[in-house]
Design a protein around this motif. Structure first.
Motif, PDB file in Angstrom:
ATOM      1  N   GLY C 155     -28.330  -1.186 -18.819  1.00 18.27           N
ATOM      2  CA  GLY C 155     -27.165  -1.652 -19.574  1.00 18.27           C
ATOM      3  C   GLY C 155     -26.144  -0.560 -19.809  1.00 18.27           C
ATOM      4  N   SER C 176     -29.837 -10.448 -21.790  1.00 18.58           N
ATOM      5  CA  SER C 176     -30.519  -9.626 -20.773  1.00 18.58           C
ATOM      6  C   SER C 176     -29.653  -8.437 -20.367  1.00 18.58           C
ATOM      7  N   GLY C 178     -28.852  -5.255 -17.183  1.00 20.41           N
ATOM      8  CA  GLY C 178     -28.978  -4.772 -15.806  1.00 20.41           C
ATOM      9  C   GLY C 178     -29.322  -3.296 -15.774  1.00 20.41           C
ATOM     10  N   GLY C 179     -29.212  -2.689 -14.620  1.00 22.69           N
ATOM     11  CA  GLY C 179     -29.541  -1.270 -14.530  1.00 22.69           C
ATOM     12  C   GLY C 179     -29.189  -0.684 -13.182  1.00 22.69           C
ATOM     13  N   PHE C 263     -28.184  -3.157 -10.234  1.00 23.57           N
ATOM     14  CA  PHE C 263     -28.795  -4.459 -10.460  1.00 23.57           C
ATOM     15  C   PHE C 263     -28.086  -5.182 -11.586  1.00 23.57           C
ATOM     16  N   LYS C 264     -27.882  -6.447 -11.401  1.00 23.35           N
ATOM     17  CA  LYS C 264     -27.272  -7.275 -12.433  1.00 23.35           C
ATOM     18  C   LYS C 264     -28.275  -7.505 -13.563  1.00 23.35           C
ATOM     19  N   PRO C 265     -27.798  -7.973 -14.712  1.00 20.78           N
ATOM     20  CA  PRO C 265     -28.737  -8.373 -15.772  1.00 20.78           C
ATOM     21  C   PRO C 265     -29.523  -9.611 -15.322  1.00 20.78           C
ATOM     22  N   THR C 266     -30.731  -9.762 -15.843  1.00 22.00           N
ATOM     23  CA  THR C 266     -31.542 -10.938 -15.542  1.00 22.00           C
ATOM     24  C   THR C 266     -30.726 -12.213 -15.765  1.00 22.00           C
TER      25      THR C 266
ATOM     26  N   ALA D 225     -21.600  -4.812 -13.212  1.00 17.02           N
ATOM     27  CA  ALA D 225     -22.588  -5.816 -13.632  1.00 17.02           C
ATOM     28  C   ALA D 225     -23.800  -5.169 -14.274  1.00 17.02           C
ATOM     29  N   SER D 226     -24.110  -3.957 -13.845  1.00 19.76           N
ATOM     30  CA  SER D 226     -25.300  -3.291 -14.380  1.00 19.76           C
ATOM     31  C   SER D 226     -25.103  -2.891 -15.843  1.00 19.76           C
ATOM     32  N   ARG D 227     -23.867  -2.999 -16.301  1.00 15.59           N
ATOM     33  CA  ARG D 227     -23.564  -2.619 -17.692  1.00 15.59           C
ATOM     34  C   ARG D 227     -23.214  -3.835 -18.543  1.00 15.59           C
ATOM     35  N   MET D 228     -23.331  -5.022 -17.954  1.00 14.29           N
ATOM     36  CA  MET D 228     -23.009  -6.250 -18.680  1.00 14.29           C
ATOM     37  C   MET D 228     -24.285  -6.938 -19.159  1.00 14.29           C
ATOM     38  N   GLY D 230     -26.435 -10.475 -19.515  1.00 19.55           N
ATOM     39  CA  GLY D 230     -26.569 -11.676 -18.690  1.00 19.55           C
ATOM     40  C   GLY D 230     -25.560 -12.737 -19.077  1.00 19.55           C
TER      41      GLY D 230
END
Lengths: 316, 316, 316, 316
Positions: C155, C176, C178-179, C263-266, D225-228, D230
């Protein structure tokens, strides 16, 4: 690689006496009805037990692991396995250093530096044609063409009435026979295939020569065409005769695709054969253990259909 | 697709009467000496002018566009083109609606919806084997094996001394002849090839059936194997006879690879043939214009060698 | 197609709640020691149960069906399956007409005309990364390079000490995270890869973007390079810094390959989301049932390693 | 290999200072209008001469060798070449032992054992993107989607009004700049692509990373997206925002495909750089001769469009 196809892709795996043999079929259309029973007819055609084939009894029951949901294909890869039941490793242990003539024992050992599974031919076993037949069942459904292959000759004999005697006599001699299979594919539209290098004949022969024991293939008038005049061999329009086997310039012309496949005699015979002990370098007498097909070509028509169907599903 | 190979990849292009025909060969090893002269021997073997082949004279001079620097291959793709000099479009214009028997005129028109180049067979012309021969020259260098193909039969006649008369007589009849080419590949190590689906026979037959006019292929004892007993056909170790054609289980065994290819008689003949006018639907008489090979199989040994070399360069 | 690679080829199959998921790996070198235990470390790294990941417990035990004999690879294809134990179809039934935001429910239904297996995402489930990890284990053995991937951000937070609180808080919100995962590959020789179109970055990114939930990839200085001067970004020789991520002109330069994956959030969150009922056309409230990872990126480093290893085993 | 695609296949060849560079495009649909003029717009967009790009003047005129007849594609492979006019070998001779930082000089020499063509980067030259652009023109026609790429940042600067000054200043410093290109593809139907391993992102990134100088790619919200959360990143139905970049589970969802590509600063700079003399092992000062782009990213939008079009023509 143990794979065929670009759009309809078949990947086989397994060894004759390992856990299981199987196949993954990718590129299967979604929404086709498919269940275990659909495989049984073709599996039975290939199965052990026919006159002239070995008595090894396997359940040969397909287990569908994926790609089918509520009785229909999902569009995801279909994986099918067959458990190996009747494995008798002991039969084959002695063969490790003594390659059987006509088999892949020697070439497999060279290629895989002795790590190949030697039990029953391992990955080179004729048993590997079982998952190919399963893939063929799906391929036939997907392309919708009519495949019919049958045995035309055994040991050069065309008269079917004489086959039982010929088989029996050869069995008594401890020897084996080959045969010729003819395959017709009907309802194929004109326009499939490519000139270079993916002609219809290229792709079919590619697939056919992966069946163990194939020594030749010919389309239409085949080798006979080389002895004909152009005026005899040419198919005039409108097409009536089919000297070209249904293909011109690598592309289907709308008449049936017709080809013949020559199978060698079964390599495993009861007769004593000479071979080499690879370790000691000595020439030795070999008696191949187990009971074997007098003429494995008897089982092959459905296998020829299967590989042809895989090719056409990939092209269609 | 007009491509063959994974590691040594050959892409052909061109039409008989277009600007140029050519080939791109990818996966060529860096550091091999290569110049224009290296191509001439094989190009001449294929060339027009031999008894029984057409008198069309083309310079057939390769122009190397890329992949060679200071006389050595660079590891980048090698592109070679051949300009078309002697193009006579007029000869072929009338054929657009009247497909020649035995040619790809009809299937090409179906597949490409009438947009195919009809001049001299366009992309389906036998002339497309010229860039294939050029690719074969590089393939031979790269794999280093010894390829030798020769014609064994013309019109079923094995006695070479009778060929000139047979060709002359057939020419007078306005007809054509086929033939059988045998190819041997020596110095091939054991261990090349794969069981499923990329056996040596699979790949060689795939490539061979892209040569226009091939009707059949057989390895080792070939179709004859189907009429032999196992005890006759099996190659015992140490290997002396070569019933398997150098391959067991899809993998080379270290003996020469041997196969035979059946070529049909030349499709274009002087004799009047029946065909269909596709537009009008009428059956018409056709006299194929131009001068054509009585027996194009005479030119094919070097083409067979070329495609076999392409296969082995890709496997080696 | 669900396949990657030419020489080291990986074919996956299966659905989240079907019989089994699995993989066939072709092109595995003969003679490598391989047993079930070899897979457990990487499988555990990927497994459910970590903080921020779902509590679904699966045995995740690999069953090796083929390609291994007496503890060594045979050179034949290795097939591995994982039985699905804990399948709860009921959880997902209601979703058929109501696609979950961020999931493949809608696109799968379009592509496969509604025949896709909807249970748990079917073939699109994150569970499909399990056979990929298994293939990665073999790939790592085969190429022998050192792969190490780890999570660098959750995040947007780089400080690992703050991650537990961030995860807990986001879980309470029903949301959720991401990372970003960084992967280093060491001991790679110079000279792997190709300029067009199979650069090292091309092949790695190809494989990485098959992992569900990837939104971006960058090599070396990555997006940052676009904001640097040439004099800052260039790696001078002898190589010390690694702005290029170990690759020049698509070819490895002998320094470590370094890349980062976003990676996107779940996608599945507890919070109520709007979506469309495809049948009725109405906008509806959706509460995704089941318990889900707050941050599935936590599990992904071993998956990133696996796909990178598959790529390098294919190139090496 | 220098090839991309299965159904729409692109093979490039050539070296910066060789005879010619070119491309063969196989799988082109028959019947599309195509002439030399169709290529000029995209070729001009890529061409030398823009502010911040090098003044090398090439005719850049495509010569269509095959696959077109009477103004329409024939269905046979289309071969296009570009003659190299303005070759100045002398400029580059001294570089053979002194690899330029940021270039492929070193890796090419390792891979091809010193036989690579060193003139102007040889096959690794940015000039190789010219035939790619030509292939893109045909790909765009064939798939019929709307591609638009443009430069969003130069050297981190988003304000276009400041670009001229930034470019001029950097040129004076003898340095170079990178940039970020955004590409949108509209009118793409839902349902293209595959989950494993041929997701839309996999294939696009594969093709994009073959463009020299790419350091990263991201789709939709990308690294952001990895910082957003879900709940922020998910695209709810009916689709309005496009955080996923038009793709879910590897398959297009019918909204535009959107991605961004990070280009490094031009590697060749006027500033003196350190490098290694490979023969002597000494560190030396290097002044890269010739005149070079301050920011080659200025030319890349049309190249990004081209490779994306090639991917989509292959998938559609």
């Amino acid at each position: 690689m143990n794979t065929f196809g670009r759009k309809f892709r078949v990947q086989v795996f397994g060894e004759s006496h390992g856990e299981a043999i199987g196949v993954v079929i990718d590129g299967v259309k979604a929404g086709m009805p498919l269940c275990k029973e659909d495989f049984m007819e073709d599996i039975l055609r290939r199965k052990s037990g026919a006159k002239g084939t070995t008595p090894r009894i396997e359940a040969d029951e397909p287990e569908i692991l994926s790609g089918v949901f509520e009785g229909h294909t999902t569009g995801a890869p279909v994986a099918i396995i067959f458990r190996n039941m009747n494995t008798r490793s002991g039969d084959y242990d002695s063969l490790k250093d003594v390659p059987r003539p006509g088999h892949a024992d020697y070439t497999a050992a060279v290629k895989f530096e002795g790590f190949n599974d030697p039990r029953g031919g391992g990955h080179f076993s004729g048993r590997m044609t079982l998952p190919v037949v399963a893939a063929g069942v799906i391929a036939k459904k997907q392309c919708g063409f009519a495949f019919s292959a049958c045995l035309k000759e055994i040991g050069g004999e065309k008269d079917r009435e004489k086959w039982p005697d010929l088989l029996a006599m050869t069995a008594r001699e401890g020897d084996s026979l080959g045969g010729i299979v003819e395959c017709r594919i009907e309802d194929v539209p004109a326009g499939l295939g490519n000139p270079f290098f993916d002609s219809v004949e290229s792709l079919i022969s590619h697939a056919v020569f992966s069946i163990p024991g194939v020594r030749g293939i010919e389309f239409g008038d085949g080798f006979g065409a080389s002895r004909m005049k152009g005026s005899e061999h040419n198919d005039c329009y409108p097409l009536k005769k089919n000297g070209a086997g249904g293909v011109n310039g690598g592309i289907t012309n709308g008449t049936p695709i017709v080809f013949r496949v020559a199978f060698k005699p079964t390599s495993s015979i009861a007769k004593t054969q000479k071979t080499l002990n690879i370790k000691s370098g000595e020439t030795v007498d070999l008696n191949v253990p187990g009971r074997h097909d007098v003429c494995f070509a008897l089982r092959t028509p459905v296998i020829v259909e299967a590989v042809a169907a895989i090719v056409l599903a990939d092209m269609a």
